[in-house]
Design an enzyme around this catalytic site. Structure first.
Site, short mmCIF file in Angstrom:
data_model
loop_
_atom_site.label_atom_id
_atom_site.label_comp_id
_atom_site.label_asym_id
_atom_site.label_seq_id
_atom_site.Cartn_x
_atom_site.Cartn_y
_atom_site.Cartn_z
N SER A 70 -31.60 9.44 6.03
CA SER A 70 -30.94 7.79 5.76
C SER A 70 -29.95 7.78 5.43
O SER A 70 -29.42 8.65 4.93
CB SER A 70 -32.53 6.69 5.31
OG SER A 70 -33.68 7.22 5.89
N GLY A 71 -29.35 6.91 5.74
CA GLY A 71 -27.92 6.58 5.34
C GLY A 71 -27.06 6.22 5.89
O GLY A 71 -25.51 6.49 5.81
N HIS A 72 -27.30 7.30 7.46
CA HIS A 72 -26.56 7.39 8.22
C HIS A 72 -26.54 6.35 9.96
O HIS A 72 -25.84 6.53 10.57
CB HIS A 72 -26.50 8.77 9.26
CG HIS A 72 -26.22 9.91 8.09
ND1 HIS A 72 -25.34 9.79 6.96
CD2 HIS A 72 -27.63 10.76 7.83
CE1 HIS A 72 -25.40 11.18 6.15
NE2 HIS A 72 -27.12 11.46 6.81
N ASP A 125 -32.32 19.72 7.02
CA ASP A 125 -32.25 19.53 8.16
C ASP A 125 -33.31 20.64 9.23
O ASP A 125 -33.80 20.31 9.96
CB ASP A 125 -31.42 19.20 8.96
CG ASP A 125 -31.30 17.43 7.73
OD1 ASP A 125 -31.49 16.75 9.13
OD2 ASP A 125 -30.37 17.78 7.07
N HIS A 235 -22.28 13.06 4.29
CA HIS A 235 -22.74 12.56 2.58
C HIS A 235 -22.29 12.15 1.33
O HIS A 235 -22.97 12.32 0.18
CB HIS A 235 -23.60 13.64 2.63
CG HIS A 235 -24.47 14.15 3.60
ND1 HIS A 235 -23.90 14.96 4.12
CD2 HIS A 235 -25.77 13.50 3.94
CE1 HIS A 235 -25.70 14.65 5.25
NE2 HIS A 235 -26.20 14.48 4.92
#
Lengths: 347, 212
Positions: A70-72, A125, A235
């Site tokens: 998350s965060g994107h 990932d 990131h």
């Protein structure tokens, strides 16, 4: 796992960032709950394990599933819907989803024709999607991975290393594969198509200011006012290189020229150009950037066949942008133009 | 001393492993601080405690069940790289024991060999890369030899535990290429890889469960 958290600011320091947040540890689950509630006709949220799937599952097509930290946002959950993803699997902030999340989302999305996993190239990932593929095989579900590795800044030419990172080209891969899946392409054809789009995509990103992790009051690094980070990922990490800050007309050619060279684009060729905000950069600036991209490519005789400008693959509240070029042929453009109805992309 | 491990032996093995990792949590985290990002011990303890809670709700009808539950727990809750690889490691033990009422030395040798192949394939790790494989590989060789020699279960497990311990200690001399240390290089020299140490603890717990 990707970014390094800051030490907590002392009582005398002035917070430079404030966030809308209850508890930092709850932000991902609270945001997912809000997201699903805001788009009830498009998506539904599965709780344990967490994944987002289409509100109305598709029938008789290969499922296209993606995921990542998350965060994107809006990546990836924002691209769940007709013409793009069947499901998306969010991890914690900047951390891979788990293999069981991916497996369960894929099984929910599978119609019996298999699952394509669109995966950005990051160690965690890739590992968890590969494991999920093995778990799915045990359940009798066929799947394959399309690896997206478009970040030119991490192109070291070292075959033993982790390779180029995956960034904004993932939107093009999800769009094109999603459209082809909707038209009935089989797993092998979709995988080949996705890999072709990824292989013909390159991105360069620059940061004007770092973002801050949820609950952190200061950004993950400081930049002097006269410098930019050239070649950042998504990131919050620094780039390998700092360059002088300057007007858009000076910065953009430094980003676009290496992309043209890396893709071997020649006069008369067509591209899809994606100008992507990294989280805290205004559309006003992004369209200004696109104007310079257009000027540069025009000078090089390269035809911008399609354009996407906006914040689609972000790095929390990093100020900066990325430019992605995707070599485009008739088939890719036709699939790009096909209808999509998702929370973040609709036409 | 057992010649086969029953489901209750296996439960004792996994519980004993959780206990010993809990006791070593700070040591493992300290090792990881020298070579990685310093969260290995904490993550391992968190995942194993979760697995212990999950096991409490499931009856061990076969020798595979405790391993299956542990593997699934790791794969459901660990989004990094070490956790999922340990999840797949336990899963291979769960597969070998899936339909069995007892675990023989030959089955343990098979599970170890499969687990080695899985971790090597998914982690792209070879012997000498300073990863858990540096403990798994010698344990696998020792188990296969014990099976070939017709050794008893406890004798065979002891040889595997000793080989894994020596393999784990040997990682002190290795520079990482694939694992967590590939970013820090020489500063990790002198301390063993926490993943390899954890594998050694796993076989030590096996010996203890079989001799208790």
């Amino acid at each position: 796992m990707y970014g390094s958290p800051n030490t907590v600011a002392g009582p005398r320091s002035v917070p430079v960032r404030r966030q809308f947040i209850n508890e930092p540890g709850d932000i991902v689950s609270e945001a997912l709950e809000g997201f699903a509630a805001a788009w009830p006709h498009h998506v539904r949220l599965n709780d344990e394990p967490a994944y987002v799937a289409r509100a109305r599952p598709a029938a008789d097509k290969v499922a296209v599933v993606s995921g990542g930290g998350s965060g994107h946002e809006p990546l990836h959950v924002g691209f769940v819907g007709t013409g793009m993803l069947d499901a998306a699997v969010p991890g914690a902030v900047f951390a891979s989803p788990t293999a069981v999340q991916i497996r369960d989302a894929s099984m929910a999305a599978d119609t019996g024709r298999g699952v394509v996993h669109v995966v950005k190239n990051y160690t965690g990932d890739v590992l968890n999607f590969r494991i999920a593929g093995e778990l799915l095989a045990d359940e009798g579900v066929r799947s394959d991975i399309v690896l997206v590795d478009d970040d030119l800044a991490t192109d070291t030419g070292d075959s033993g290393g982790p390779g180029r990172r995956g960034t904004a080209a993932v939107v093009a891969v999800e769009k094109v594969c999603g459209a082809a899946a909707e038209r009935g392409a089989d797993l092998e054809a979709l995988t080949a198509l996705g890999r072709r789009v990824a292989a013909h995509s390159r991105t360069l990103s620059v940061a004007l200011a770092a973002g801050a992790h949820p609950g952190q009051s200061s950004p993950s690094f400081e930049l002097p006012g006269d410098e930019i980070e050239f070649g950042v990922g998504i990131h919050g990490e620094r780039a390998r290189e700092r360059r002088a800050f300057g007007p858009t007309g000076e910065l953009v050619p430094q980003m676009v020229s290496p992309l043209v060279k890396a893709l071997g684009l020649e006069r008369g060729e067509r591209v899809i150009a994606i100008v992507n905000g990294l989280g805290a950069t205004h559309d006003l600036e992004l369209y200004g950037v696109f104007g310079e991209v257009r000027r540069f490519l025009g000078g090089a005789g390269i035809d911008i066949a399609r354009t996407l400008v906006g914040s689609y693959v972000t790095s929390l509240d990093m100020a900066g942008c990325s430019v992605t070029l995707v070599r485009a042929d008739e088939e890719v453009l036709d699939l790009w133009d096909a209808p999509a109805a998702t929370p973040a992309l609709t036409w | 001393m057992a010649e086969q491990l029953s489901p209750s032996h296996v439960e004792r093995w996994v519980h004993g492993f959780v206990d010993t990792v809990e006791e070593s949590g700070e040591y493992l985290t300290d090792l990881d601080r020298r070579s990685g990002d310093g969260d290995f011990g904490t993550n391992m303890v968190t995942a194993l405690r979760r697995a212990r809670r999950a096991m409490a709700g499931v009856e061990a009808t076969t020798v595979g069940v405790p391993f299956q539950v542990t593997g699934e727990t790791f794969l459901a809750h660990s989004g990094g790289t070490s956790g999922p690889l340990f999840g797949m490691w336990f899963r291979d033990f769960g597969k070998v024991g899936a339909d069995a009422g007892a675990l023989t030395l030959a089955m343990l040798a098979e599970a170890t060999e499969n687990g080695w192949a899985t971790v090597a394939r998914l982690g792209s790790a070879e012997v000498g890369d300073r990863t858990m494989v540096d403990a798994i590989a010698p344990a696998s060789v020792a188990l296969n030899k014990a099976v070939g020699d017709g050794s008893g279960l406890v004798e065979g497990l002891r040889s595997a535990a000793e080989a894994a311990r020596v393999g784990a200690e040997g990682t002190s001399e290795l520079l990482g290429r694939r694992g967590r240390t590939s970013y820090v290089g020489e500063s990790a020299l002198g301390s063993p890889d926490p993943g390899a140490v954890t594998i050694a603890l796993f076989y030590r717990a096996a010996v203890e469960s079989a001799t208790a």
